[in-house]
Every structure is written in C-alpha cells, then in structure tokens.
Scaffold this motif. Sequence first.
Motif, short mmCIF file in Angstrom:
data_model
loop_
_atom_site.label_atom_id
_atom_site.label_comp_id
_atom_site.label_asym_id
_atom_site.label_seq_id
_atom_site.Cartn_x
_atom_site.Cartn_y
_atom_site.Cartn_z
N LYS A 71 -2.37 80.09 -67.45
CA LYS A 71 -2.18 78.64 -67.62
C LYS A 71 -3.48 77.89 -67.32
O LYS A 71 -3.83 76.93 -68.02
CB LYS A 71 -1.04 78.14 -66.73
CG LYS A 71 -0.79 76.66 -66.97
CD LYS A 71 0.58 76.21 -66.67
CE LYS A 71 0.73 74.75 -67.08
NZ LYS A 71 1.94 74.17 -66.59
N LEU A 75 -5.59 75.35 -69.87
CA LEU A 75 -5.99 73.98 -69.54
C LEU A 75 -7.51 73.81 -69.58
O LEU A 75 -8.01 72.77 -70.01
CB LEU A 75 -5.50 73.61 -68.13
CG LEU A 75 -4.02 73.41 -67.94
CD1 LEU A 75 -3.68 73.35 -66.46
CD2 LEU A 75 -3.56 72.15 -68.65
N ARG A 76 -8.24 74.80 -69.12
CA ARG A 76 -9.69 74.69 -68.94
C ARG A 76 -10.50 74.88 -70.22
O ARG A 76 -11.46 74.18 -70.47
CB ARG A 76 -10.13 75.70 -67.87
CG ARG A 76 -11.62 75.91 -67.71
CD ARG A 76 -12.34 74.63 -67.29
NE ARG A 76 -13.76 74.84 -67.19
CZ ARG A 76 -14.62 74.70 -68.20
NH1 ARG A 76 -14.20 74.35 -69.39
NH2 ARG A 76 -15.91 74.89 -68.01
N THR A 78 -11.03 75.18 -74.35
CA THR A 78 -10.50 74.82 -75.66
C THR A 78 -10.63 76.01 -76.60
O THR A 78 -11.39 76.96 -76.34
CB THR A 78 -11.26 73.62 -76.25
OG1 THR A 78 -12.61 74.01 -76.50
CG2 THR A 78 -11.23 72.42 -75.31
N ILE A 163 -6.44 69.61 -60.27
CA ILE A 163 -6.12 70.89 -60.88
C ILE A 163 -4.80 71.43 -60.31
O ILE A 163 -3.94 71.92 -61.05
CB ILE A 163 -7.27 71.90 -60.67
CG1 ILE A 163 -8.54 71.42 -61.39
CG2 ILE A 163 -6.87 73.29 -61.16
CD1 ILE A 163 -9.80 72.16 -60.96
N GLN A 166 -1.77 69.91 -61.89
CA GLN A 166 -1.51 70.46 -63.22
C GLN A 166 -0.83 71.82 -63.17
O GLN A 166 -0.16 72.22 -64.11
CB GLN A 166 -2.82 70.57 -64.01
CG GLN A 166 -3.38 69.25 -64.45
CD GLN A 166 -2.48 68.57 -65.48
OE1 GLN A 166 -1.99 69.19 -66.41
NE2 GLN A 166 -2.26 67.28 -65.28
N LEU A 167 -1.01 72.54 -62.07
CA LEU A 167 -0.47 73.89 -61.94
C LEU A 167 0.54 73.99 -60.79
O LEU A 167 0.72 75.05 -60.21
CB LEU A 167 -1.62 74.87 -61.72
CG LEU A 167 -2.67 74.92 -62.84
CD1 LEU A 167 -3.91 75.66 -62.38
CD2 LEU A 167 -2.09 75.55 -64.08
#
Length: 182
Positions: A71, A75-76, A78, A163, A166-167
């Motif tokens: 995950k 997110l980190r 692209t 961060i 987000q997790l």
Amino acid sequence: MGQYLAVGLRLKATVSKEKQLEGKSIEEILGKVEDKYNLSEIYERREEETYYEYSIKKEVLDKELVPLIEKFYALRYTKDERTDATNVIGALKALPDTSARLELLNDRRFQTYQAGDDMEYFHLDIFPPMKIRVCSCNAILSIDGKIAMECYGRVFDFFSRCIAVQLQEFALSKALTVWIDG
C-alpha cells in the motif's frame, strides 16, 4: 557521499542510558521518548546494561509487513516512475518468512527496500533540561536526494504523521519514520 530524504519503518530503536538519568523517574522519561518516537504497543521494550531497546513485535511484522509495503508503494510511486518497487514486492512474497524478508534489507540490492540507520538527540522538557540519544534501525522504503536541510525535525514529524494517517489500518503505520540518511 550525500544525504538523502528517507521514509521507512523504524524496526528497532535504542535509548541510551545517560548518566544524567540517574535519580530521575526512568518510566516517566521513557514514556516521553515513547510518545515522541511512537514506540507504542507494537514494540517490545528490553533493558540492557547501557541502553533500552525497542523492537517491533514479530507477530505484527508477520501479519503486516508485506501488505503495508504494497500500500505504501501504491501511494508513494506513480505508474510513470521507474522504481524497483514491483521487484521488491515479488522478492518479499517469494521469501518464506519475516526473518528472511528483514535479512533482504541488508543486501541493499533494492533502492526502495534497504537498511538505514538514524541517530538523533531527544531534548526532554524536564528540569534540568537534558537530551537523550536515540538510535534507530530502519527499513528504507523510499529514498530521494540529495538533500540539505537545517532544522527539519518538526516537518519530518508532520510527514510521518501524514503518512501514518494514510496507512492507519496497519498497526505498523505507527513505526513509519522520516529522516535524512547518509
């Protein structure tokens, strides 16, 4: 050699037993350190002769290491970025257990999955003021550079908290840290 902005998991932290701690409430001081570095319920604390050591519990790593990394990478990085993140996930899934996955950090064959250390001094807000050395052994999940910054502590705390939010479904998100490596 330069310095790089690193994001990763604090796998282990050691808190030095400073001479100036004598006569102070060790539990109160360690509580402040634990709050600052989020050494929460996912860590086990062990006392050694010259330091206290915090290590992430094996059962948390067994359950969450690979899912959290998957995950985090989503997110980190692209889809347009050229990274070895896909190779890391494949390598981690091919390994039999958490011990082997953590050993892979020391090989340093992946940019987005390698061992990294950090050391800083935590300034306690007690009287008289004191500072305690905290050393961390980390799993680097992102490293970018070169970087030069002064007075970066507060912004890195902010990055770590963002961060982690987000997790947040992972207990391991409490172990995420941001530092300058190198």
